[in-house]
Design an enzyme around this catalytic site. Sequence first.
Site, PDB file in Angstrom:
ATOM      1  N   ASN A  26       0.839  -1.202   0.000  1.00  0.00           N
ATOM      2  CA  ASN A  26       0.000   0.000   0.000  1.00  0.00           C
ATOM      3  C   ASN A  26       0.868   1.244   0.000  1.00  0.00           C
ATOM      4  O   ASN A  26       2.037   1.208   0.399  1.00  0.00           O
ATOM      5  CB  ASN A  26      -0.924   0.022   1.213  1.00  0.00           C
ATOM      6  N   CYS A  27       0.290   2.346  -0.487  1.00  0.00           N
ATOM      7  CA  CYS A  27       0.905   3.660  -0.310  1.00  0.00           C
ATOM      8  C   CYS A  27      -0.012   4.442   0.617  1.00  0.00           C
ATOM      9  O   CYS A  27      -0.756   3.846   1.396  1.00  0.00           O
ATOM     10  CB  CYS A  27       1.091   4.364  -1.649  1.00  0.00           C
ATOM     11  N   MET A  28       0.003   5.756   0.566  1.00  0.00           N
ATOM     12  CA  MET A  28      -0.812   6.541   1.482  1.00  0.00           C
ATOM     13  C   MET A  28      -2.307   6.348   1.244  1.00  0.00           C
ATOM     14  O   MET A  28      -3.104   6.304   2.184  1.00  0.00           O
ATOM     15  CB  MET A  28      -0.463   8.025   1.357  1.00  0.00           C
ATOM     16  N   THR A  29      -2.709   6.211  -0.017  1.00  0.00           N
ATOM     17  CA  THR A  29      -4.140   6.187  -0.335  1.00  0.00           C
ATOM     18  C   THR A  29      -4.601   4.931  -1.065  1.00  0.00           C
ATOM     19  O   THR A  29      -5.794   4.728  -1.219  1.00  0.00           O
ATOM     20  CB  THR A  29      -4.502   7.404  -1.213  1.00  0.00           C
ATOM     21  N   ARG A  30      -3.662   4.093  -1.538  1.00  0.00           N
ATOM     22  CA  ARG A  30      -4.056   2.994  -2.425  1.00  0.00           C
ATOM     23  C   ARG A  30      -3.619   1.631  -1.902  1.00  0.00           C
ATOM     24  O   ARG A  30      -2.543   1.491  -1.316  1.00  0.00           O
ATOM     25  CB  ARG A  30      -3.431   3.181  -3.816  1.00  0.00           C
TER      26      ARG A  30
END
Length: 454
Positions: A26-30
């Site tokens: 994951n990243c910050m939003t996805r």
Amino acid sequence: MEKTAALASGILQGIGGEKNIQRLENCMTRVRVEVHDDDELDLPRLKQLPGVSGYVKQGQQHQLIVGPGKAAQVVDAMRALMVGGDATASFDDAERTKAQAKARYKAPMSDALRQLANVFIPLIPAFIASGLITGIINILKRPDIVGDFATQYPNLLGILGIFGSAVFAIMNILVGVNAAKVFGGSLAMGGVMAGILSSPQLAQITLFGEALQPGRGGVIAVLLVVILMCWIEKRLRAVLPGSIELILNPLLTTLIAGSVAIVALQPLGGWISEAIAHGASLAIDRGGLLVGAVLSGTFLPLVLTGLHQGLVPIHVELVQAHGYNALLPILSMAGVGQVGAAIAVLMKTRNARLKKVIKGALPVGLLGIGEPLIFGVTLPLGKPFLAACLGGAVGGALISYWKVATVITFGLSGLPLALTIVTGKVMLYLLGYLVAVIAGFLFTWLLGFNDPEE
């Protein structure tokens, strides 16, 4: 937590179960998933899941936008549901080559630029903290806001100054370690290479009739040297006998890479970094309205293709060279145009689900996290995305004309970026923000869109 678990379960089912997962992160939003077989994906189901505000594919990676903070929670919940545990295995070379050949949506060089960006992305929290602390210091120094606070508490301001500037004191070391991780070398050796280039003792050495300059070339020189170091380290590991490889590899790597760094790569990095800093500053200072409009208006298409990641070292170089970044406020207007476009869509659409998505994505959009609005609202509708780009171009033109700059490199955008804007330009940034919202709204209202059916 129940909603998070339900979303995690729904995503697992929609991607064909844990057996179809090649890589999960994951990243910050996805939520980012790489799968063995794309045919097992149920994309319509995934896009309709409550909590999923958008979907995008980059290369072999399927990305589900679930929002800031929530992405990490969903991935943790997915891993907890998986019998096999953590799905973090990377592709081997053959699988990666095959997957890249199948990729249809990425632009040339996007993979290389993504690797480059991965060196700096782990540093985002440090950049954000540094920028916000510096913004607080600027406020505390203003007598018209806090009176004589600065003269009464000089030690407090001094300590805050250390907190705010610490990341830049060790910037090259951090970049060296991260670059070694990204390019497959020893982390400690990456730090050593950066330490060699940053050593104050270089100033005492004369080479070819000129004194060496500690830190010359900044992060660009560090990247060049660490990439070379990783290449040498891998080659030596392949040819040295196992019994002596542990001893000779770091010794030879340090001597070879360090020597090439001092003689060639640091001067080369210096020329490149100076050209980047001077060129970007010259374009922004003299380009005015036109340059600002072009930079901001084309930034979102760059994001879609992945080419925006090549700008990350430029942000860092601008702050290292000048102490401020005039590029980031201009580019941030691209996301602001999305906010105005989304508000126009919210007012015109009759689609209940679309309204729900917009209402959920707008708050984080105001805070500078525009992915839910881009991939969940404007891009699928087509014309609103174009209108948002035009709105961002208007805001970017004004920000460039007013020469607004920030003390931060990257990591912040939207309204929070106002806290890091240089003294005397905060109100101009907020005015540019407002104009970009209004422009994005008006362009969307005039261009219209095809309202999706329920």
